[in-house]
Design a protein around this motif. Structure first.
Motif, PDB file in Angstrom:
ATOM      1  N   UNK A  78       0.850  -1.192   0.000  1.00  0.00           N
ATOM      2  CA  UNK A  78       0.000   0.000   0.000  1.00  0.00           C
ATOM      3  C   UNK A  78       0.881   1.235   0.000  1.00  0.00           C
ATOM      4  N   UNK A  79       0.390   2.288  -0.606  1.00  0.00           N
ATOM      5  CA  UNK A  79       1.089   3.559  -0.540  1.00  0.00           C
ATOM      6  C   UNK A  79       0.845   4.224   0.807  1.00  0.00           C
ATOM      7  N   UNK A  80       1.721   5.136   1.151  1.00  0.00           N
ATOM      8  CA  UNK A  80       1.577   5.885   2.393  1.00  0.00           C
ATOM      9  C   UNK A  80       1.132   7.312   2.055  1.00  0.00           C
ATOM     10  N   UNK A  81       0.541   8.016   3.037  1.00  0.00           N
ATOM     11  CA  UNK A  81       0.151   9.414   2.784  1.00  0.00           C
ATOM     12  C   UNK A  81       1.367  10.307   2.588  1.00  0.00           C
ATOM     13  N   UNK A  82       2.541   9.828   3.075  1.00  0.00           N
ATOM     14  CA  UNK A  82       3.777  10.576   2.857  1.00  0.00           C
ATOM     15  C   UNK A  82       4.342  10.202   1.493  1.00  0.00           C
ATOM     16  N   UNK A  83       4.529  11.132   0.601  1.00  0.00           N
ATOM     17  CA  UNK A  83       5.061  10.804  -0.732  1.00  0.00           C
ATOM     18  C   UNK A  83       6.411  10.082  -0.633  1.00  0.00           C
ATOM     19  N   UNK A  84       6.598   9.106  -1.500  1.00  0.00           N
ATOM     20  CA  UNK A  84       7.865   8.394  -1.534  1.00  0.00           C
ATOM     21  C   UNK A  84       8.026   7.354  -0.448  1.00  0.00           C
ATOM     22  N   UNK A  85       6.928   7.013   0.224  1.00  0.00           N
ATOM     23  CA  UNK A  85       6.976   5.959   1.233  1.00  0.00           C
ATOM     24  C   UNK A  85       5.989   4.860   0.856  1.00  0.00           C
ATOM     25  N   UNK A  86       6.307   3.623   1.204  1.00  0.00           N
ATOM     26  CA  UNK A  86       5.429   2.490   0.921  1.00  0.00           C
ATOM     27  C   UNK A  86       5.370   1.577   2.142  1.00  0.00           C
ATOM     28  N   UNK A  87       4.273   0.826   2.224  1.00  0.00           N
ATOM     29  CA  UNK A  87       4.055  -0.121   3.311  1.00  0.00           C
ATOM     30  C   UNK A  87       3.879  -1.506   2.689  1.00  0.00           C
ATOM     31  N   UNK A  88       4.671  -2.462   3.163  1.00  0.00           N
ATOM     32  CA  UNK A  88       4.618  -3.839   2.678  1.00  0.00           C
ATOM     33  C   UNK A  88       4.190  -4.727   3.839  1.00  0.00           C
ATOM     34  N   UNK A  89       3.190  -5.570   3.601  1.00  0.00           N
ATOM     35  CA  UNK A  89       2.663  -6.447   4.652  1.00  0.00           C
ATOM     36  C   UNK A  89       2.722  -7.886   4.161  1.00  0.00           C
ATOM     37  N   UNK A  90       3.225  -8.789   4.999  1.00  0.00           N
ATOM     38  CA  UNK A  90       3.306 -10.201   4.640  1.00  0.00           C
ATOM     39  C   UNK A  90       2.730 -11.060   5.746  1.00  0.00           C
ATOM     40  N   UNK A  91       2.098 -12.177   5.358  1.00  0.00           N
ATOM     41  CA  UNK A  91       1.557 -13.140   6.307  1.00  0.00           C
ATOM     42  C   UNK A  91       1.973 -14.539   5.888  1.00  0.00           C
ATOM     43  N   UNK A  92       2.399 -15.330   6.868  1.00  0.00           N
ATOM     44  CA  UNK A  92       2.629 -16.757   6.646  1.00  0.00           C
ATOM     45  C   UNK A  92       2.424 -17.501   7.954  1.00  0.00           C
ATOM     46  N   UNK A  93       2.336 -18.818   7.847  1.00  0.00           N
ATOM     47  CA  UNK A  93       2.222 -19.666   9.032  1.00  0.00           C
ATOM     48  C   UNK A  93       3.625 -20.016   9.491  1.00  0.00           C
ATOM     49  N   UNK A  94       3.964 -19.626  10.708  1.00  0.00           N
ATOM     50  CA  UNK A  94       5.325 -19.823  11.197  1.00  0.00           C
ATOM     51  C   UNK A  94       5.723 -21.294  11.287  1.00  0.00           C
TER      52      UNK A  94
END
Length: 342
Positions: A294-310
């Motif tokens: 997802x993009x962030x409200x701050x320009x030039x920043x991004x958010x990456x989210x990952x899910x897995x079963x440990x």
């Protein structure tokens, strides 16, 4: 004929998860199970959910006739694992689920784990077991070192971004939440229900978590320079699952494109449509990892989210994926089962 498999440390969570996976794997047969503290017991006594399986009685690892074994999974704690593996016969293929052979540098191992390595020559021989990035090396290896579950999650998110040069390297922040099974099955006061339930907390705060040794090793090698991320894990009052959120400098569309390109042909890594983020519910009990951007409200920043079963993609599923490669079996064999939902 199926390949003959042994599991040392079969009475822990990762041992049980290996057995759950191998139960429907047509090319692997469990020939021996070891758990020195529970030798003489049946798996039905140790794990009643496995009572429907026809499994060998638990023995000490010294009692196993390894001349009849093709591959051994070692699911022991660090330090114990290296001592046992150094005494196994040379013909044996080994997948180690502990931390003992993940770090190439003996000095780094001592720094993060507090003791000298007991098998430094084998440490040099071991191949790092992040399957999607070391396939050829794993297929040719005798000894494969499974990654840490937190380390695997963070690397699935960040490796393509570092390799693709689409993010800054000096301000990577990784915030991770992990279910309690990641701490193992041994009794610990802080993991009692009354201590853990209805709350969550960070641990190893300030850069002391041992999986940082893997991040330092792998990200720095990839970038050709030192890369040190900020990383804080948190313990969640759930049994399984990791949810990791990475905060990076870079254009969100470029970040998403780099991940989508890197994993376009990967059977176990799903990159979600731009703007969607994953849940631990969607990967529970499976060998899949879901990644969203997802993009962030701050320009030039991004958010990456990952899910897995440990326990699966983060440990035992990865171990079977690597074993398949080492034995010349199709990599996805026994691993394409759907997540358990809800």
């Amino acid at each position: 004929m199926p390949y003959k498999i042994a599991i040392i440390g079969a009475s822990g969570y990762t041992g049980a998860e290996l057995l759950r996976i191998i139960a429907t794997h047509l090319e692997l047969e469990v020939a021996a199970l070891a758990a020195n503290s529970k030798a003489g017991q049946t798996m039905a006594q140790v794990f009643p959910h496995l009572r429907h399986l026809d499994l060998p009685t638990l023995v000490t690892w010294e009692e196993i006739d390894f001349s009849q074994i093709d591959l051994c999974f070692c699911a022991l704690p660090h330090k114990t694992s290296q001592e046992v593996i150094s005494r196994l016969p040379g013909h044996l293929k080994i997948v180690d689920l502990s931390a003992d052979f993940r770090l190439h540098d003996p000095g780094a191992y001592k720094r993060w784990y507090g003791n000298d390595h007991a098998a430094p020559e084998m440490q040099k021989e071991a191949v790092y077991g992040l399957t999607e990035f070391y396939r050829a090396e794993i297929a040719a290896a005798r000894l494969v070192a499974g990654t840490g579950c937190n380390a695997a999650t963070g690397q699935f998110m960040l490796r393509p971004l570092i390799a693709g040069g689409v993010i800054g390297l000096d301000d990577i922040i990784l915030d991770l939440k992990c279910g309690v099974s990641g701490a193992g099955r041994s009794l610990k006061e802080n993991l009692l229900h009354a201590e853990l339930s209805e709350g969550t907390h960070g641990y190893a705060v300030g850069g002391t978590h041992r999986h940082l040794g893997e991040f330092d090793q792998e990200f720095s090698a990839l970038a050709g320079r030192d890369v040190k991320i900020q990383f804080t894990p948190h313990l969640l009052p759930i049994n399984r699952g990791i949810l990791a959120t990475g905060y990076v400098s870079g254009e969100a569309q470029a970040v998403h494109a780099a991940l989508a390109a890197a994993y376009a042909d990967e059977p176990f890594i799903e990159v979600l449509p731009m703007g969607e983020t994953p849940s631990t519910h969607h990967v529970r009990g499976s060998n899949f990892c879901h990644i969203g951007v997802a993009g962030d409200r701050i320009p030039g920043r991004a958010i990456v989210v990952a899910a897995l079963d440990n326990l699966t993609k983060g440990s035992s599923g990865q171990a079977v994926q690597n074993a398949n490669l080492m034995l010349g079996i199709a990599e996805t064999t026994g691993l394409m089962f759907a997540p358990c939902y809800p």
